[in-house]
Design an enzyme around this catalytic site. Structure first.
Site, PDB file in Angstrom:
ATOM      1  N   SER A  45       0.864  -1.274  -0.038  1.00 17.10           N
ATOM      2  CA  SER A  45      -0.024  -0.023  -0.117  1.00 17.10           C
ATOM      3  C   SER A  45       1.065   1.336   0.162  1.00 17.10           C
ATOM      4  O   SER A  45       1.999   1.183   0.498  1.00 17.10           O
ATOM      5  CB  SER A  45      -0.784   0.098   1.143  1.00 17.10           C
ATOM      6  OG  SER A  45      -1.496  -1.255   1.267  1.00 17.10           O
TER       7      SER A  45
HETATM    8  N1  SAH Z   1       0.118  -4.664   4.312  1.00 14.86           N
HETATM    9  C1  SAH Z   1       0.882  -5.238   3.250  1.00 14.86           C
HETATM   10  C2  SAH Z   1       0.030  -4.847   2.092  1.00 14.86           C
HETATM   11  C3  SAH Z   1      -0.178  -6.259   1.209  1.00 14.86           C
HETATM   12  S1  SAH Z   1      -1.625  -6.140   0.131  1.00 14.86           S
HETATM   13  C4  SAH Z   1       2.112  -4.778   2.970  1.00 14.86           C
HETATM   14  O1  SAH Z   1       2.451  -3.966   3.765  1.00 14.86           O
HETATM   15  O2  SAH Z   1       3.005  -5.106   2.169  1.00 14.86           O
HETATM   16  C5  SAH Z   1      -3.053  -6.966   0.820  1.00 14.86           C
HETATM   17  C6  SAH Z   1      -2.631  -8.381   1.038  1.00 14.86           C
HETATM   18  O3  SAH Z   1      -3.912  -9.152   1.675  1.00 14.86           O
HETATM   19  C7  SAH Z   1      -2.214  -9.324  -0.042  1.00 14.86           C
HETATM   20  O4  SAH Z   1      -0.847  -9.844   0.399  1.00 14.86           O
HETATM   21  C8  SAH Z   1      -3.107 -10.420  -0.010  1.00 14.86           C
HETATM   22  O5  SAH Z   1      -2.873 -11.710  -0.462  1.00 14.86           O
HETATM   23  C9  SAH Z   1      -3.785 -10.297   1.407  1.00 14.86           C
HETATM   24  N2  SAH Z   1      -5.000 -10.944   1.547  1.00 14.86           N
HETATM   25  C10 SAH Z   1      -6.199 -10.731   1.103  1.00 14.86           C
HETATM   26  N3  SAH Z   1      -7.300 -11.566   1.460  1.00 14.86           N
HETATM   27  C11 SAH Z   1      -6.775 -11.996   2.714  1.00 14.86           C
HETATM   28  C12 SAH Z   1      -7.218 -12.904   3.602  1.00 14.86           C
HETATM   29  N4  SAH Z   1      -8.573 -13.345   3.567  1.00 14.86           N
HETATM   30  N5  SAH Z   1      -6.352 -13.236   4.865  1.00 14.86           N
HETATM   31  C13 SAH Z   1      -4.894 -13.077   4.715  1.00 14.86           C
HETATM   32  N6  SAH Z   1      -4.423 -12.385   3.911  1.00 14.86           N
HETATM   33  C14 SAH Z   1      -5.381 -11.694   2.943  1.00 14.86           C
END
Ligand code: SAH
Length: 278
Positions: free
Chosen positions: A128
């Site tokens: 993000s």
């Molecule tokens: N906080 C992260 C942002 C990652 S993007 C960072 O700093 O990099 C969002 C993430 O949410 C993705 O990796 C995706 O795989 C995950 N995601 C989506 N649905 C999910 C779920 N039900 N449980 C766990 N992770 C999930």
């Protein structure tokens, strides 16, 4: 590699066998703010120095031509932009300054690390953008003390690292195994003692570690799963993007055993929340 190296970041199983270990053995923060002084007095010392030292070692490995684009002054400039964009919480700003975002992304994209943009991390997911990370954590913290925080969507681990500097304990769940492993690899050299990574479906929450006084979702669902609402402490706060094509950031506060308030904050754009694991 020592036994200690192998242990970081801690797994949920190690947590469950040694619950409530707190933040023992971490160094004094380099960034002194009124908030850090208060928290230090309360026995919670954030591991800013360790994060910074490990990151400096890794930064030194980058090609010479990329160094100026990922320097401390570039990160400081990012924090000044965040402040101009309305982020006021000095503890959040200090954490954003301490964590080197470029070390969480592919070296080829490192030059874009401090631009206010989301960046691909593989598997159709993105890290993000700095503004939204700072904004969500500011709303989650609300100027108070965060003891136990749950993040849904570890991704590359960047936001978990920022959270580790503002909360006493951070649990983070990722549903895509290679990303869970990537976050583990990224966080390991930083020796962050208060982050626990879990591979699983975050829509189910983490009942073993509940209740949480903060829950943050890094992926957008059409609504916030009931399991997460149930795992909030009374008085706890949850920040989540909600929606499909049009998404808004929502703040949910649990005001009673069966009562939650919802506030819509601003438009946002996140990858979708999916159920199950891959
Ligand atoms: N906080 C992260 C942002 C990652 S993007 C960072 O700093 O990099 C969002 C993430 O949410 C993705 O990796 C995706 O795989 C995950 N995601 C989506 N649905 C999910 C779920 N039900 N449980 C766990 N992770 C999930």
């Amino acid at each position: 590699m020592t036994d200690k190296d192998k242990r970081f970041p801690l797994t949920l199983s190690s947590l469950l066998s040694k619950s409530d270990r707190g933040n023992a053995g971490v160094a004094t923060p380099r960034v002194a703010t009124p908030q850090t002084a208060t928290r230090n007095a309360a026995g919670h010392v954030a591991p800013v120095v360790r994060v910074a030292e490990a990151q400096e070692r890794r930064a030194a490995e980058l090609p010479q031509r990329q160094q100026p684009l990922v320097s401390d002054s570039v990160r400081r400039a990012m924090v000044m932009r965040l402040s101009a964009q309305g982020i006021k919480d000095t503890m959040v700003l200090a954490a954003m300054e301490a964590v080197q975002r470029h070390l969480f992304i592919e070296p080829g994209l490192a030059a874009q690390a401090y631009v206010d943009a989301s960046i691909p991390i593989g598997y159709h997911q993105t890290i993000s953008k700095p503004y939204i990370v700072a904004r969500m954590i500011e709303v989650l913290r609300n100027g108070g003390v965060l003891n136990r925080v749950l993040e849904i969507g570890t991704g590359c681990g960047y936001q978990a690292a920022v959270l580790s500097l503002v909360a006493k304990e951070v649990y983070s769940i990722e549903r895509i195994r290679p990303l869970h492993e990537l976050a583990r690899t990224n966080l390991r050299p930083m020796r962050i003692a208060n982050v626990r990574l879990q591979y699983g479906d975050g829509m189910l929450g983490l009942s073993q570690a509940a209740p949480f006084d903060g829950i943050i979702l890094a992926a957008a669902g059409l609504e916030v799963p009931q399991a997460l609402l149930d795992q909030m402490a009374i008085g706890g706060r949850l920040v989540a993007p909600v929606g499909a094509r049009h998404q808004v950031l929502q703040l949910i506060v649990r005001v009673g055993k069966f009562d939650w308030t919802h506030t819509t904050l601003e438009d946002c754009h996140f990858v979708p929340l999916h159920s199950g694991t891959v």
